[in-house]
Design a protein around this motif. Structure first.
Motif, PDB file in Angstrom:
ATOM      1  N   SER A  36       0.844  -1.198   0.000  1.00  0.00           N
ATOM      2  CA  SER A  36       0.000   0.000   0.000  1.00  0.00           C
ATOM      3  C   SER A  36       0.876   1.243   0.000  1.00  0.00           C
ATOM      4  O   SER A  36       0.614   2.214  -0.721  1.00  0.00           O
ATOM      5  N   THR A  37       1.946   1.203   0.814  1.00  0.00           N
ATOM      6  CA  THR A  37       2.893   2.326   0.868  1.00  0.00           C
ATOM      7  C   THR A  37       3.588   2.515  -0.479  1.00  0.00           C
ATOM      8  O   THR A  37       3.793   3.642  -0.945  1.00  0.00           O
ATOM      9  N   LEU A  38       3.942   1.386  -1.124  1.00  0.00           N
ATOM     10  CA  LEU A  38       4.629   1.443  -2.421  1.00  0.00           C
ATOM     11  C   LEU A  38       3.660   1.674  -3.586  1.00  0.00           C
ATOM     12  O   LEU A  38       4.099   1.890  -4.720  1.00  0.00           O
ATOM     13  N   GLN A  39       2.344   1.588  -3.277  1.00  0.00           N
ATOM     14  CA  GLN A  39       1.299   1.738  -4.306  1.00  0.00           C
ATOM     15  C   GLN A  39       1.464   0.717  -5.433  1.00  0.00           C
ATOM     16  O   GLN A  39       1.341   1.035  -6.615  1.00  0.00           O
ATOM     17  N   ILE A  40       1.742  -0.541  -5.042  1.00  0.00           N
ATOM     18  CA  ILE A  40       1.880  -1.638  -5.999  1.00  0.00           C
ATOM     19  C   ILE A  40       0.758  -2.644  -5.753  1.00  0.00           C
ATOM     20  O   ILE A  40       0.640  -3.199  -4.656  1.00  0.00           O
ATOM     21  N   GLN A  41      -0.056  -2.894  -6.758  1.00  0.00           N
ATOM     22  CA  GLN A  41      -1.222  -3.761  -6.600  1.00  0.00           C
ATOM     23  C   GLN A  41      -0.959  -5.222  -6.961  1.00  0.00           C
ATOM     24  O   GLN A  41      -1.687  -6.114  -6.524  1.00  0.00           O
ATOM     25  N   TYR A  77      -4.143  -3.451   2.648  1.00  0.00           N
ATOM     26  CA  TYR A  77      -3.842  -2.565   1.509  1.00  0.00           C
ATOM     27  C   TYR A  77      -4.822  -1.393   1.471  1.00  0.00           C
ATOM     28  O   TYR A  77      -4.454  -0.262   1.157  1.00  0.00           O
ATOM     29  N   SER A  78      -6.092  -1.669   1.827  1.00  0.00           N
ATOM     30  CA  SER A  78      -7.113  -0.605   1.808  1.00  0.00           C
ATOM     31  C   SER A  78      -7.145   0.197   3.106  1.00  0.00           C
ATOM     32  O   SER A  78      -7.912   1.141   3.239  1.00  0.00           O
TER      33      SER A  78
END
Length: 400
Positions: free
Chosen positions: A28-33, A199-200
């Motif tokens: 989530s911090t890295l914004q990688i899904q 993540y959310s």
């Protein structure tokens, strides 16, 4: 060469929850899904597979459970099964009534949880693809067919009944499927759910709610044992606390092994030390370890009703009663592996209460995280019920 002991289900589950939360927070911090969506893909496939397996589990275990009970139907068995079922639904109903009074005080209807049922697709990341795995039978058809077959087989006195042998073999296949595939993959499934929630940014709220519900469940377990042993003590005119202390070794064994079946030798010995006649103890210990599960039923129902409350899912009193009555039957036939009870109950959660995939996964996680305490409550209550049954037959013998 000594075999390496693998981690038990509970440590694996806790690792899954912890790992899922950490993975979700990092990405989530890295914004990688990508990793979260891979896990979500697995979750979707695993949930579909569970939907396929559960009716098979219900059909095989309920059929054999009813057939076995009917085949040995005599006075002692009939009374014991009736007492075990009544104990399970009575204490589960008691927990439900307390919960409905406590929920508005200790829990909140949060939008976080409402999203679980109203907008699961917006709340969690989707998987990359999905494969439909339609069940061979729907849940109600499997349940009805199991009753029909079980009652039919119960009337057959022939030991070499071919249909019984076929269904028994099928039951063993399903049990292996649960034990070797479903249960080992559960921690990964739970890790995926918590990674998605983390993540959310919602995982912390869910875990705080879980801790509150756990406290309630343990309180209900304690109250169940207090009432059971008080009744046994009053009826036998003995000190309830002393009777309870006899069953402490059984409680500790179940807490460590997370298995009612593994606790049978200890339970049998402690029942006899508490004053149960040897023939009653020899009969009651293995039977009640299989069919008397108030601790597990309390756990499943409290988790279910708490999730329903937090998501704003309306459950009427009639729905709740129907759910508890059916849950009592399912507990009788639940497979004797860790997590088997909640696996069998998933059908009822989906069909009776309208739980979706995420809510079912949360129920599994919350149940397995404290399954050993539910099992310990089960086997300890077995001792109280054996004392009560023993006294009933003593009184009956005296009047005859």
């Amino acid at each position: 060469m000594q075999e390496k002991k693998s981690l038990g289900l509970l440590p694996k589950l806790l690792l899954g929850i912890t790992g899922g939360v950490i993975i979700g927070a990092i990405f989530s911090t890295l914004q990688i899904q990508l990793p979260i969506r891979i896990l979500a893909t697995f979750n979707g496939l695993f949930s579909n597979f569970l939907s396929f397996v559960i009716p098979l589990l219900i059909l095989s275990f309920v059929t054999i459970g009813i057939a076995d009970l009917g085949r040995g139907a005599d006075r002692l068995l009939g009374i014991s099964v009736g007492a075990a079922y009544f104990s399970t639904i009575f204490f589960t109903s008691m927990a439900m009534l307390f919960s409905w009074q406590l929920f508005p005080v200790v829990l909140q209807q949060q939008s976080i949880f409402q999203d679980l049922i109203e907008n699961p697709k917006d709340f969690l990341l989707k998987g990359y693809f999905n494969i439909e795995m339609p069940p061979v039978l729907n849940v109600m058809s499997a349940l009805l067919l199991a009753f029909v077959l079980g009652l039919g087989l119960a009337t057959k006195k022939d030991e070499n009944n071919v249909l019984f042998d076929v269904i028994l073999s099928f039951q063993k296949i399903v049990e292996k499927l649960i034990h070797h595939i479903v249960i080992p993959l559960l921690p990964l499934h739970i890790a995926g759910v918590f990674a998605n929630m983390s993540y959310s940014g919602k995982a912390l709220h869910v875990m705080i709610a879980m801790a509150i519900v756990f406290t309630m469940i343990l309180s209900y377990h304690f109250l169940t044992l207090v009432i059971h042993f008080t009744l046994a003590g009053l009826w036998r005119r003995e000190n309830p606390f002393r009777l309870f202390m006899y069953m402490i070794p059984s409680y500790m064994t179940a807490l460590g092994t997370q298995s009612s079946v593994a606790s049978i030798p200890v339970s049998r010995q402690q029942m006899k030390e508490a004053g149960v006649q040897e023939d009653i103890a020899n009969f009651a210990a293995p039977l009640f370890a299989t069919i008397h599960m108030p601790g597990s039923a309390i756990t499943i129902s409290t988790i279910a009703f708490s999730l329903a409350y937090m998501t704003g899912l309306e459950v009427s009193i009639l729905q709740a009663i129907e759910f508890i009555l059916m849950l009592g039957i399912v507990m009788v036939a639940a497979p004797g592996v860790p997590g088997g009870g909640v696996m069998a109950a998933l059908v009822l959660l989906e069909s009776s209460l309208g739980f979706n995939e995420t809510m079912l996964a949360l129920t599994i996680a919350m149940h397995l995280a404290q399954d050993s305490f539910g099992t310990a409550c089960n086997v300890t209550a077995d001792g109280a019920l054996a004392l009560e049954i023993d006294m009933l037959f003593k009184r009956t013998s005296e009047t005859e």
